[in-house]
Design an enzyme around this catalytic site. Structure first.
Site, mmCIF file in Angstrom:
data_model
loop_
_atom_site.group_PDB
_atom_site.id
_atom_site.type_symbol
_atom_site.label_atom_id
_atom_site.label_comp_id
_atom_site.label_asym_id
_atom_site.label_seq_id
_atom_site.Cartn_x
_atom_site.Cartn_y
_atom_site.Cartn_z
ATOM 1 N N ARG A 147 -16.599 -7.852 -80.766
ATOM 2 C CA ARG A 147 -15.849 -6.784 -81.436
ATOM 3 C C ARG A 147 -16.033 -6.862 -82.948
ATOM 4 O O ARG A 147 -16.251 -5.845 -83.624
ATOM 5 C CB ARG A 147 -14.376 -6.878 -81.051
ATOM 6 C CG ARG A 147 -14.120 -6.728 -79.570
ATOM 7 C CD ARG A 147 -12.730 -7.175 -79.159
ATOM 8 N NE ARG A 147 -11.699 -6.311 -79.734
ATOM 9 C CZ ARG A 147 -10.397 -6.558 -79.640
ATOM 10 N NH1 ARG A 147 -9.968 -7.643 -78.999
ATOM 11 N NH2 ARG A 147 -9.529 -5.735 -80.176
ATOM 12 N N LEU B 14 -11.103 -14.338 -71.965
ATOM 13 C CA LEU B 14 -11.406 -12.960 -72.317
ATOM 14 C C LEU B 14 -10.154 -12.349 -72.925
ATOM 15 O O LEU B 14 -9.038 -12.669 -72.519
ATOM 16 C CB LEU B 14 -11.811 -12.156 -71.073
ATOM 17 C CG LEU B 14 -13.076 -12.597 -70.328
ATOM 18 C CD1 LEU B 14 -13.267 -11.741 -69.078
ATOM 19 C CD2 LEU B 14 -14.296 -12.526 -71.218
ATOM 20 N N ASP B 15 -10.331 -11.466 -73.894
ATOM 21 C CA ASP B 15 -9.183 -10.773 -74.480
ATOM 22 C C ASP B 15 -8.450 -9.991 -73.394
ATOM 23 O O ASP B 15 -9.042 -9.603 -72.379
ATOM 24 C CB ASP B 15 -9.642 -9.804 -75.574
ATOM 25 C CG ASP B 15 -10.269 -10.520 -76.758
ATOM 26 O OD1 ASP B 15 -9.896 -11.681 -77.008
ATOM 27 O OD2 ASP B 15 -11.125 -9.917 -77.420
ATOM 28 N N LYS B 16 -7.189 -9.726 -73.629
ATOM 29 C CA LYS B 16 -6.360 -9.010 -72.653
ATOM 30 C C LYS B 16 -7.051 -7.750 -72.141
ATOM 31 O O LYS B 16 -7.101 -7.498 -70.929
ATOM 32 C CB LYS B 16 -5.030 -8.634 -73.300
ATOM 33 C CG LYS B 16 -4.162 -7.724 -72.436
ATOM 34 C CD LYS B 16 -2.971 -7.194 -73.212
ATOM 35 C CE LYS B 16 -2.206 -6.156 -72.395
ATOM 36 N NZ LYS B 16 -1.122 -5.524 -73.170
ATOM 37 N N THR C 81 -10.258 -6.882 -72.314
ATOM 38 C CA THR C 81 -11.660 -7.013 -71.919
ATOM 39 C C THR C 81 -11.695 -7.363 -70.439
ATOM 40 O O THR C 81 -10.987 -8.258 -69.995
ATOM 41 C CB THR C 81 -12.366 -8.117 -72.736
ATOM 42 O OG1 THR C 81 -12.365 -7.763 -74.118
ATOM 43 C CG2 THR C 81 -13.807 -8.309 -72.268
#
Length: 325
Positions: free
Chosen positions: A238, A139-141, A143
């Site tokens: 996104r 997961l992105d930082k 998210t």
């Protein structure tokens, strides 16, 4: 060494990888392993084509069979750190975690420590022997939400296969700019942005990417949606939602400038202007247990910041309705 403690994998070359170099095809089929490690396995004979040892530059053809049988070795050199984890489920094969927004998954330039990997090495030291410390998807930082980590080679092989065959179910919640009238599917390839290297974009040369979204609640100028992934490209939700002109609230890369709806109250202005991450949360995860074959599903609630954002949008929508009467 027993087969259960070896890294085992088998693949059949699909049409899109036919006539590619062996090391390139292997990197596409096994993205969880580094290119240098795959080349090492090819040269040592641990990774074969139709049972034969080949060179990394040799071409593979449609329906060629790639087989990997390699001994595990320490895959990471990062340091263990005592960082608290919100553990949703664990056994000897799996670790399911509710990741908070702000926590980086992998150490990298600018984030050498304080990451999820550092925490995993402290909590489950056995992941040191797995590719990428057992992390098969990330997961992105900024998210938040649920993700699974492999704790064994059996689990790692199974989870990677489930991701590649799209049998692992992942559902997200997001708040987007604009009012959607219904759910839809975005089927658009994603690749590196042609000019801004930190961004991804919908580009013709990108990898196939499919996102399904459906409405949860519509507000005056925003919409709460649930998104389901068929693929797992970097920044996929996104990028796709921005592509259809409904970027995620707070998204620093794809969201553009802050847009305030008509009749914005001070409370809503504060809520929107201070929400400084993409409003995206990994809500649900479904997978097949690598040992038992049981289908398991976990769900984690929205974090407090997204709950507060949605409540502010809901309150503003109610106030506008009251004014209209």
């Amino acid at each position: 060494m027993s087969s259960e403690k070896r890294i085992l994998a088998n693949f059949v070359v699909p049409p899109e990888l036919s006539d590619r170099r062996l090391d390139q095809a292997a990197a596409e089929l096994m993205p969880e392993h580094s290119r240098s490690r795959l080349q090492s396995w090819i040269k040592s004979g641990a990774l074969t084509v139709n049972g034969e040892v080949r060179k990394p530059r040799d071409k593979v053809m449609l329906d060629d069979r790639l087989a990997l049988d390699a001994e595990p070795e320490a895959q990471v050199s990062w340091q263990a750190e005592e960082i608290s984890l919100d553990i949703v489920y664990e056994d000897e094969h799996l670790l399911v975690i509710n990741k908070p927004a702000g926590l980086v998954v992998h150490p990298a330039a600018g984030h050498a420590d304080g990451t999820l990997v550092n925490a995993l090495l402290n909590y489950a030291p056995e992941v040191e022997n797995l590719p990428r410390a057992g992390i098969v998807h990330r997961l992105d930082k900024d998210t938040s939400g649920i993700m699974v980590v492999a704790r064994s080679l059996i689990a790692h092989t199974s989870l990677v296969d489930q991701l590649q065959t799209r049998t692992m179910g992942r559902e997200y919640e997001a708040v987007v700019v604009g009012t959607l009238t219904g759910g839809a599917t975005v089927d658009a390839p994603i690749g590196r942005h042609p000019r801004e290297r930190k961004k991804m974009a919908v580009v013709a040369s990108g990898k196939p990417a499919v996102t399904h979204y459906r409405l949860v609640e519509r507000f005056a100028a925003h919409t709460h949606v649930r998104c389901k992934l068929e693929s797992g490209r970097t920044h996929q939700i996104r990028v796709h939602m921005a592509h259809v002109k409904h970027p995620l609230v707070g998204d620093p890369l794809y969201g553009g400038r802050l847009r305030l709806p008509k009749g914005t109250t001070d409370e809503l202005r504060e809520a929107l202007s201070t929400f400084n991450r993409q409003a995206l949360h990994a809500r649900q995860l479904t997978l097949e247990h690598p040992e038992t074959g049981e289908i398991l599903t976990w769900e984690v609630p929205l974090p407090e910041d997204m709950v507060a954002l949605i409540e502010a949008l809901r309150k503003h929508a109610r106030e506008l309705e009251t004014r209209d009467y």
